[in-house]
Enzyme design. Structure first.
Site, PDB file in Angstrom:
ATOM      1  N   GLY A  81      -4.401   8.328  15.057  1.00 47.76           N
ATOM      2  CA  GLY A  81      -3.716   7.385  14.185  1.00 47.76           C
ATOM      3  C   GLY A  81      -4.638   6.436  13.449  1.00 47.76           C
TER       4      GLY A  81
ATOM      5  N   GLU B 200      -5.503   8.080   7.726  1.00 42.34           N
ATOM      6  CA  GLU B 200      -4.313   8.496   6.994  1.00 42.34           C
ATOM      7  C   GLU B 200      -4.376   9.997   6.690  1.00 42.34           C
ATOM      8  OE1 GLU B 200      -1.839   6.513   6.344  1.00 42.34           O
ATOM      9  OE2 GLU B 200      -2.752   4.581   6.855  1.00 42.34           O
TER      10      GLU B 200
ATOM     11  N   PHE C 268       9.393  -4.243   4.652  1.00 42.34           N
ATOM     12  CA  PHE C 268       9.794  -4.422   6.050  1.00 42.34           C
ATOM     13  C   PHE C 268       9.414  -3.186   6.860  1.00 42.34           C
ATOM     14  CE2 PHE C 268      13.119  -5.231   9.437  1.00 42.34           C
ATOM     15  CZ  PHE C 268      12.536  -6.403   9.904  1.00 42.34           C
TER      16      PHE C 268
ATOM     17  N   VAL D 294       4.302  -3.698   9.859  1.00 47.70           N
ATOM     18  CA  VAL D 294       3.645  -5.010   9.927  1.00 47.70           C
ATOM     19  C   VAL D 294       4.676  -6.128   9.861  1.00 47.70           C
ATOM     20  CG1 VAL D 294       2.055  -6.575   8.768  1.00 47.70           C
ATOM     21  CG2 VAL D 294       1.472  -4.158   9.006  1.00 47.70           C
ATOM     22  N   GLY D 295       5.616  -6.038   8.927  1.00 51.16           N
ATOM     23  CA  GLY D 295       6.661  -7.052   8.827  1.00 51.16           C
ATOM     24  C   GLY D 295       7.496  -7.122  10.098  1.00 51.16           C
TER      25      GLY D 295
ATOM     26  N   LYS E 238     -12.602  -5.048   0.581  1.00 48.39           N
ATOM     27  CA  LYS E 238     -12.769  -6.157   1.519  1.00 48.39           C
ATOM     28  C   LYS E 238     -14.020  -6.966   1.173  1.00 48.39           C
ATOM     29  CE  LYS E 238     -10.248  -3.773   5.172  1.00 48.39           C
ATOM     30  NZ  LYS E 238     -10.332  -3.026   6.462  1.00 48.39           N
TER      31      LYS E 238
ATOM     32  N   GLU F 137      -5.079 -13.829   5.557  1.00 52.32           N
ATOM     33  CA  GLU F 137      -6.066 -13.594   6.610  1.00 52.32           C
ATOM     34  C   GLU F 137      -6.198 -12.124   6.961  1.00 52.32           C
ATOM     35  OE1 GLU F 137      -8.958 -13.821   8.589  1.00 52.32           O
ATOM     36  OE2 GLU F 137      -8.259 -15.892   8.522  1.00 52.32           O
TER      37      GLU F 137
ATOM     38  N   LYS G   6      -4.186  -6.203   0.356  1.00 55.20           N
ATOM     39  CA  LYS G   6      -5.504  -6.441  -0.259  1.00 55.20           C
ATOM     40  C   LYS G   6      -5.444  -6.508  -1.775  1.00 55.20           C
ATOM     41  CE  LYS G   6      -7.461  -2.872   1.770  1.00 55.20           C
ATOM     42  NZ  LYS G   6      -6.503  -2.505   2.832  1.00 55.20           N
TER      43      LYS G   6
END
Length: 351
Positions: A211, A214, A10, A13-14, A229, A154, A130
């Site tokens: 940003g 990393e 969480f 993204v969540g 990917k 996706e 991924k």
């Protein structure tokens, strides 16, 4: 029918998906007939909370924004706290698992185990992770199909830009002969800044400040992120079970201003590209810096933008570009999968 959702992980993204579901609730109900109810959240750092009768999304988002543990959720007599991630998947009444834990592309864990546990229970999974797709696609897809579960991922290639949904649906009937793309925004941003005069170190520093990079940028600058990917594209779109070690990989750490200017003097642009190609001996894939001619659509891609080019035997070249990162964009990729899952269920009910 209401989709009962459990978030496993969480972070940003969540939370991004949950905000979208809240903000677009009426629109999604009206246009898609999509009703959602969050019943569980499990996060390694934040703790967990489950209520079979539903949780308050605003309370969950408030606790997250204030960096407070989920143990402080003001629940009811039906509220349960302290379940681990696998218990949250197996033992709650959720039918859709939103798997957004940290990506480990070396082992795929714990996300592979999360997907496996869900599919064994006939529960669907949508994820931006991924790891499971790059490492265990065939096994997990077969398990999902066997148990009537949906698996959506996706966001694993180009975030909210539909790099997988487009060829899977709109380009059906074509043979895709080659896929080439700029699949890592960090490196494309750095190369663009270096073209403007910054050194490699200067461009990396600026990417971190913005940003885009990393604290440890190894996965980006060495090409590993793009390689995974490429593996996903080979497996899902080309239907060939490549692994990461099958993909030759060179990053941008040896790229200098001189090399970039040399490409420009030749009327070209140097970009880190991933390429998956059908050959007479099978599908081959590689990630490497490439001098692109000016008439190649990828050559004009600037900054942190991602892009992908499909070479189709019937439709010809199809070019798609958009954001490859961002909390809202990646949250939207989960919404794409959630809508598709519900459309598929509706189609099955009508048959």
């Amino acid at each position: 029918m209401t989709v009962k959702i459990a978030f496993v992980g969480f972070g940003g993204v969540g939370q991004g998906l949950l905000r979208i579901l809240q903000e677009r609730k009426e629109k999604l109900q009206k246009e898609e007939g999509l009703d959602t109810q969050v019943v569980a959240v499990s996060d390694l750092m934040k703790g967990s909370v489950y209520d079979p009768e539903g949780l308050d999304p605003e309370e969950l988002l408030r606790l997250a924004s204030e960096k407070r543990p989920l143990d402080e959720y003001n629940g009811r007599s039906t509220t349960v706290k302290g379940l681990d991630s696998l218990e949250t998947i197996r033992d709650t009444n959720a039918d859709m698992i939103v798997e957004v834990t940290f990506t480990d592309v070396k082992t795929g864990q714990p996300a592979i185990d999360h997907c496996r546990a869900a599919f064994e229970k006939g529960k669907s999974v949508i994820t931006t992770n991924k790891g499971p797709v790059a490492i265990a696609y065939q096994e997990l897809q077969e398990l999902a199909d066997k148990n009537g579960a949906f698996w959506g991922f996706e966001g694993t290639v180009m975030s909210g830009t539909p790099a997988l949904r487009l060829p899977q649906e709109t380009l059906r009937g074509n043979t895709i002969r080659e896929i080439s793309g700029i699949l890592n925004g960090t490196t494309n941003y750095m190369l663009t800044e270096m073209e403007k005069g910054l050194s490699y170190d200067g461009a990396l520093t600026k990417a971190k400040e913005q940003g885009f990079a990393e604290a440890d940028p190894t996965s980006d600058v060495e090409g590993y992120d793009a390689r995974y990917k490429a593996v996903i594209l080979a497996n899902v779109i080309m239907g060939v079970p490549l692994k990461a070690e099958d993909v030759a990989c060179t990053g941008i750490t040896e790229i200098t201003q001189e090399k970039l200017q040399e490409a420009i003097s030749e009327g070209k642009r140097l970009r880190l590209t991933a390429k998956i190609t059908r050959t007479e001996s099978g599908v081959k894939a590689a990630v490497s810096p490439e001098k692109l001619a000016q008439d190649n659509p990828l050559a004009g891609v600037q900054g942190a933008t991602n892009a992908i080019l499909y070479d189709c035997d019937l439709a010809g070249p199809i070019f798609l570009t958009g954001a490859g990162a961002g909390l809202t964009e990646t949250g939207f990729s989960l919404l794409i999968d959630l809508i598709h899952s519900e459309r598929r269920k509706a189609a099955v009910r009508q048959t």
